[in-house]
Design an enzyme around this catalytic site. Sequence first.
Site, PDB file in Angstrom:
ATOM      1  CD  GLU A 168       1.311  -1.875  -1.155  1.00 34.43           C
ATOM      2  OE1 GLU A 168       1.748  -3.033  -1.264  1.00 34.43           O
ATOM      3  OE2 GLU A 168       0.710  -1.302  -2.084  1.00 34.43           O
ATOM      4  CD  GLU A 363       2.086   1.893  -4.802  1.00 34.62           C
ATOM      5  OE1 GLU A 363       1.757   0.766  -5.224  1.00 34.62           O
ATOM      6  OE2 GLU A 363       3.072   2.089  -4.080  1.00 34.62           O
TER       7      GLU A 363
HETATM    8  C1  FCB Z   1       2.389  -2.286  -4.729  1.00 37.06           C
HETATM    9  C2  FCB Z   1       3.758  -1.725  -4.425  1.00 37.06           C
HETATM   10  C3  FCB Z   1       4.439  -1.062  -5.597  1.00 37.06           C
HETATM   11  C4  FCB Z   1       4.189  -1.819  -6.895  1.00 37.06           C
HETATM   12  C5  FCB Z   1       2.723  -2.106  -7.067  1.00 37.06           C
HETATM   13  C6  FCB Z   1       2.374  -2.808  -8.368  1.00 37.06           C
HETATM   14  O1  FCB Z   1       2.100  -3.303  -3.840  1.00 37.06           O
HETATM   15  O2  FCB Z   1       3.676  -0.787  -3.382  1.00 37.06           O
HETATM   16  O3  FCB Z   1       5.792  -0.930  -5.301  1.00 37.06           O
HETATM   17  O4  FCB Z   1       4.954  -2.942  -6.940  1.00 37.06           O
HETATM   18  O5  FCB Z   1       2.246  -2.861  -5.997  1.00 37.06           O
END
Ligand code: FCB
Length: 457
Positions: A168, A363
């Site tokens: 990210e 994620e």
């Molecule tokens: C993302 C991050 C991860 C976590 C989630 C909830 O942006 O990559 O580390 O904090 O959000």
Amino acid sequence: MTSFTRTFPDGFLFGTATASYQIEGAVAEDGRRPSIWDTFSHTPGKVANGDTGDVACDHYHRMPADVAIMTDLGVDAYRFSVAWPRIVPAGEGAPNPAGLAFYDRLVDELLGAGIRPVVTLYHWDLPQALDDRGGWLNRDVAQWFTEYTRTVVGALGDRVSNWTTLNEPWCSSVLSYAIGDHAPGHHDTLESMVAAHHLMLAHGAAVPVIREECPGAEVSVTLNPTQVWGPADGDDLDADAVRRADNALNGLFFGPIFHGAYPDGFLDDTAHLTDHAYIHDGDLRTISAPLDNLGVNNYFPTRVRAARDGEDGRNPMPGCDGVVADPPHPPLTAMGWEQSPESHRLIIERSARESGLPLYITENGSAWDDTVDADGQVHDAERVTYLQEHLAAVADAIEGGTDVRGYFAWSLLDNFEWAYGYDKRFGIVHVDYDSQVRTVKDSGLEFARIIAAHHDR
Ligand code: FCB
């Protein structure tokens, strides 16, 4: 509980994800030196309750037991990040064998359990020593990052073939340098553009290094694209607000990395801040180095509109003056994030179009105010629903022709949720931070059922 009946293609990987600073603790052990998150979390007022990652989930000392939990869940893969300040504590220069040894043991533990390691090189814990020299604002960071990359891939590349450069970069640039919510906590829009460029330059420069050190590697980057929606009855001004927000949230990375150019309008929309001299000849060629897959982190959509009638339209995101955030539509998670499986599918489809690559959902997950009930269990019904609905959206995308190869639940464990500290729990496994006892939540049990059904098919 509704039972989940959707199916996924053969070879689809189910995994869990974590990040070094969020779980490891042991911040001063075996030669690790501070990262920007140690500094930030120890600065009063930056993190809820003054929480820090000093201990976190104590994963550094409990790693084998945490891998055993994943074995019980039946996961195919585990996405973790390597802490740069453990490997090269001064940021550049001599590597630290004791730091490398931890990841060496982790990889062996995973492989012994039949779990594929998926490694992220940078999940936000820049060595403080490098921030002292300008951090992501210093163009030399590309060189520092490639040296660090060579060390890690050289040490683990005989056993790890899935490599991700950055997690990210939007968060490490816009959220960290313009909005100021993340380390190093600056409030300067131009800085965020320079940081974004140098992050991408570091990424692009590291790609051939990974390939050299690990022939046959699958190389990727993980982005956090978000579906941007304007008001249902929006006019041209609202449409322009959507365009600007989409550039600052998505195009800023999709453009250079996959199209070798900043997105339409972005350089003009930010020309009042800079002549963009930080973009050197040849940079975009470096940045757009071919990749093997794209990691997508996605949790929620974004709603914006145009500022009206003297309303304060100041917005720290690059090119976004006049863009105002619109409230998310319920139902919201404990983060206040909108739950929209539809936006999850749409952004997956867009990511595939932009990149032309196979995708991994690296994620996805949700935070809720979990409690351990009298029966000793965590009945997190909302997280179960969120998981089922978002996995269904992935299945919809696949059935619509999008090549999605895996899904990593965020997160294996409740952990240090950055500026929210330990207040927000994303785990499918509960962590009692006093005792460090782990309890698989109902969502973890449901994930295990879904994985078992996939394997038994
Ligand atoms: C993302 C991050 C991860 C976590 C989630 C909830 O942006 O990559 O580390 O904090 O959000």
